[in-house]
Design an enzyme around this catalytic site. Structure first.
Site, PDB file in Angstrom:
ATOM      1  N   ASP A 160      37.070  19.271  56.177  1.00  0.00           N
ATOM      2  CA  ASP A 160      36.582  18.219  57.068  1.00  0.00           C
ATOM      3  C   ASP A 160      35.631  17.282  56.314  1.00  0.00           C
ATOM      4  O   ASP A 160      35.755  17.100  55.104  1.00  0.00           O
ATOM      5  CB  ASP A 160      35.899  18.863  58.291  1.00  0.00           C
ATOM      6  N   HIS A 233      31.635  14.751  62.299  1.00  0.00           N
ATOM      7  CA  HIS A 233      32.906  15.414  62.629  1.00  0.00           C
ATOM      8  C   HIS A 233      32.965  16.837  62.068  1.00  0.00           C
ATOM      9  O   HIS A 233      33.285  17.797  62.789  1.00  0.00           O
ATOM     10  CB  HIS A 233      34.035  14.547  62.060  1.00  0.00           C
ATOM     11  N   SER A 558      40.861  17.260  67.356  1.00  0.00           N
ATOM     12  CA  SER A 558      39.944  17.776  66.347  1.00  0.00           C
ATOM     13  C   SER A 558      39.027  18.826  66.950  1.00  0.00           C
ATOM     14  O   SER A 558      38.569  19.725  66.256  1.00  0.00           O
ATOM     15  CB  SER A 558      39.069  16.648  65.794  1.00  0.00           C
TER      16      SER A 558
END
Ligand SMILES: *[C@@H]1O[C@H](CO)[C@@H](O)[C@H](O)[C@H]1NC(C)=O
Ligand SMILES: *[C@@H]1O[C@H](CO)[C@@H](O)[C@H](O)[C@H]1NC(C)=O
Ligand SMILES: *[C@@H]1O[C@H](CO)[C@@H](O)[C@H](O)[C@H]1NC(C)=O
Ligand SMILES: *[C@@H]1O[C@H](CO)[C@@H](O)[C@H](O)[C@H]1NC(C)=O
Length: 769
Positions: A160, A233, A558
């Site tokens: 990520d 994220h 996600s």
């Protein structure tokens, strides 16, 4: 606060659809680019030096000098798959692909991470990633008693944008020593040193060579050149899989208050940072992750000892197996026991939008949870509408897309503005209302989104409402010469019904590359998920939003992917000897197609959802721990599948047979048939993993409309653990007066084995020719 409410005309203002296509087109004209040269499996056990020498030798055969060959080599893949990444001209790449030892040569694509961008919602994408669970934990997270104690021996890799190591979600109090088999490293860099790792974050690395070969040096204004997460994220996904149990957490001033915990709070985290900002107008929002970098990370993760890899990243176009670096890397990792879990993408609800299509990947759709953030909107006519928000405010109440620079201050000043979802980011609409002097925003759903309400941390008071509710508000505005509204303080409620509901944005099947493999495989919570966030970026990531938060609520596949990764961690902990395929099978065959109320899982638009939306169904972690039977598959099975699917020969050591099996012959836990014309028969083999060893299973079939399905034998008797039994499925299109009855459309059914305790369900999806 109280104010007039006004509907703006629906101006569609199409901002240039991101600068990405322009930038990449320019870059592609460069004479050299990063290629992945793939050589299959390693031939026997080889020393690292030998492998490097072989890669270097191949490269030297197309380069002019030793120095040039060394300088052009970016990565040598040596732990799992055999291959390398190098800067090559097109001619050099072609020359290499003609060598007998080379299986495939393909350019390293910059893949998209499902983040928010200016244009994605318009394209069907939505905001990127996030999750965290309060005590009000969702229906997707009811773990078996004692499971919270599991996972301490399991290592989960997160591919990520890095990690914010200071988050309380990554504390290591009470954790035992790092597992002795761990062979990874804590790579230092920008604002990240060895003390950033602990007994929770046991390893961290970053991969930037393919990115920098394409875009030049990382701009350290919007990224750390280290495993540290600037974006948010990666911190969100990592804490969703394995965040510690942290009491007294709430997001954004009081939402989802309670205890925050990842799905496997004791699992060890290994960070593999591969996503970086795209230079251009929105570096905070638009990220890319290069295949060559991701492949290096997956390869290292195998060498490091990672058990489960969570990949909330997808390609922006469907890739054929032989051109899909992630699929190829994951195949070799899966062969070594790693479970690779991927997000299916946020490009729904159009058909054939799902990404991460290989059968050895577990691909995840997104659905809602049973928690909502209710904020009453009291209209001047006395009507009360329930909005949803995670923006703290208390305040009084225009229809428009509210795109940047679209609102005239003289119309908006001091008013509550009703904006429609569709084009542009929702939080950006809030920013625009604020810029124009509006008092608050109400974001309403157009019909396609139905009752699915994503919540946002708006930069001004704001809330969101369903299609029915926005229509009621608009009718009121139409009917009144002086419409007003009051927005009340919001509160968190749980046990929202029905749940789960498929998220509108979740990418849908069929599988665009191989329709005989159903994708997505399962669905999991991905709407309004609370989890840890980077303190280097704001909750909206917009310029002009300077808020710093430790936890944030976002939506996307996600967010759903790490829920399934956590489930795989718990399974790996309970069953350390199970293969990657067995763990994926357990998660798929125990998934449910019913919602918490016992009705069918619905789609956001109010229709009944099906396998193209959720694959096998919504995950049930506690059932997955004890699936009864599993569908296993080997490396050779997958190579044969690749031969059958587009003739991709993925390993020189196993040449494709002259007449390979059909793609649907793979021993897969779901069954999809495209172009059924008459009758086909399929073999499947199940392995008994039930604790008691001996058992009698019998089959129940739900036939798809216009298709007959026969399974024999109709019962299977197992007398010991690990025993395998095969059965045959005959699928026949029923004839109507004018041809096949189910002509031209996908029809769905299922077959289910049960011994009275375990229920082992496989969806059947058929497209009749
Ligand atoms: C490592 O980083 C931490 C926090 O950024 C800092 O406090 C510490 O001094 C650093 N340690 C070393 C050895 O540089
Ligand atoms: C780095 O990013 C900042 C902020 O986006 C920008 O102002 C600056 O020009 C960039 N620097 C380079 C070298 O591109
Ligand atoms: C509101 O009035 C406008 C213009 O008269 C009309 O086009 C629209 O359909 C009305 N909306 C509703 C929800 O009644
Ligand atoms: C179905 O099979 C029949 C007989 O084998 C053949 O004539 C027909 O063209 C096939 N139809 C399709 C759509 O493949």
């Amino acid at each position: 606060m109280r104010g007039p409410i006004l509907a703006m005309s629906n101006i569609l203002f199409l901002v240039a659809l991101s600068s990405f296509s322009i930038t990449s087109a320019l870059l592609l004209t460069k004479p050299r680019q990063v290629y992945i040269v793939y050589l299959g499996e390693h031939a026997g056990e080889k020393a690292e030096e030998e492998i490097l020498e072989r890669h270097h030798g191949l490269l030297l055969s197309v380069k002019d000098s030793e120095e040039e060959a060394r300088a052009s080599l970016l990565y040598s893949y040596k732990h799992s798959l055999n291959g390398f990444a190098a800067l090559l001209s097109e001619e050099e790449a072609t020359e290499l692909s003609e060598r007998t030892e080379v299986v495939a040569t393909f350019p390293s694509e910059g893949r998209w991470s499902p983040h928010t961008t200016r244009s994605w919602e318009f394209l069907g994408f939505e905001e990127g990633v996030v999750k965290l669970n309060g005590p009000d934990s969702s229906s997707g997270r009811r773990l078996p008693p004692g499971a919270e104690a599991g996972g301490e021996d399991v290592i989960v890799g997160v591919l990520d944008s890095g990690i914010w190591p200071e988050s309380r979600s990554f504390g290591d109090d009470g954790l035992g020593p790092v597992p002795a088999r761990w062979r990874g490293v804590c790579q230092e860099g920008d604002s990240f040193n060895r003390s950033s790792c602990n007994r929770k974050i046991i390893g961290a690395r970053y991969y930037v060579k393919a990115y920098e070969a394409t875009y030049g040096a990382v701009n350290t204004t919007n990224a750390y050149r280290s495993p540290r997460d600037h974006d948010g994220h990666g911190t969100h996904t990592a804490s969703t899989v394995a965040g510690r149990t942290v009491p007294g957490v709430s997001a954004l001033g009081g939402f989802a208050p309670g205890t925050a915990s990842g799905g496997a709070p004791l699992a060890r985290v290994a960070v593999y940072k591969v996503c970086w900002p795209i230079p251009g107008p929105n570096p905070n929002i638009e990220n890319t992750c290069f295949e060559a970098d991701m492949l290096a990370a997956i390869d290292d993760a195998v060498g490091d000892g990672v058990d489960v890899m969570s990949v909330s990243i997808g390609s922006n176009k469907p890739l054929r197996l032989a051109d899909d670096g992630i699929a190829v890397g994951a195949l070799h990792a899966a062969t070594r026991g790693m479970v690779v879990v991927c997000s299916g993408g946020n490009s729904g609800p159009s058909p054939a939008t799902v990404s991460n299509l290989a059968p050895w990947l577990l691909t995840v759709g997104a659905s809602s949870i049973d928690r909502a953030f209710i904020s009453p909107i009291k209209l001047g006519n006395g009507m009360v509408i329930m909005g949803q928000t995670v923006t703290p405010y208390q305040l009084p109440g225009n229809k428009a897309q509210c795109l940047p620079n679209s609102l005239a201050p003289e119309h908006v000043r001091g008013k509550i503005v009703v904006c429609l979802r569709g084009t542009g980011l929702r939080v950006e609409k809030g920013l625009e209302v604020k810029r124009a002097g509006g008092a608050a925003i109400v974001v309403g759903n157009p019909p396609a989104y139905g009752s699915e309400v994503p919540v946002d941390a708006h930069v001004l008071p704001g809330t969101a409402v369903s299609m029915a509710d926005v229509n009621a508000i608009l009718r009121y505005i139409n009917s009144s010469s002086n419409p007003t509204a009051v927005l009340d303080r919001s509160r968190t409620v749980v046990d929202v019904k029905p749940s789960p509901v498929m998220a509108q944005f979740s990418s849908r099947g069929p599988n665009a590359i191989e329709p005989s493999i159903l994708k997505p495989d399962v669905t999991a919570p991905g709407l309004n998920i609370l989890a840890a966030w980077s303190e280097a970026s704001s909750p909206t990531k917009l310029d002009g939003d300077n808020r710093v938060v430790k936890y944030n609520i976002v939506s996307g596949t996600s967010m759903s992917c790490p829920h399934v990764s956590a489930t795989a961690v718990l399974l790996k902990s309970a069953h350390p000897d199970w293969s990657s395929a067995a763990i994926r099978s357990a998660i798929m065959t125990t998934a449910t197609t019913s919602n918490a109320e016992g009705g069918p899982i619905m789609d956001a638009d109010g229709t009944v959802a099906g396998p193209m939306d959720y694959g096998s169904g919504h995950i049930r972690p506690s059932h997955a721990m004890d699936p009864g039977l599993v569908y296993d598959a080997s490396y050779q099975d997958y190579l044969l599948f690749a031969c059958a699917s587009g003739g991709a020969q993925l390993d020189r050591s196993l040449p494709c047979p002259a007449s390979p099996p059909q793609p649907y012959d793979l021993n897969h836990p779901s069954l999809a048939i495209r172009g059924l014309n008459g009758t086909i028969t399929v073999q499947r083999t199940v392995t008994n993993v039930g604790q008691q060893g001996s058992s009698l299973y019998s089959v129940a079939v739900v036939e798809p409309l216009g298709v007959s399905v026969k399974v024999w034998p109709s019962s299977l008797r197992f007398s010991r653990a690990s025993e395998k039994k095969s059965f045959t499925i005959k699928i026949e299109a029923a004839k109507g007066r004018t041809g096949w009855r189910a002509n031209g459309q996908f029809v769905a059914g299922s077959y289910t084995w049960s011994d009275g305790v375990h229920v082992v369900r496989s969806p059947i999806v058929v497209l009749v020719a």
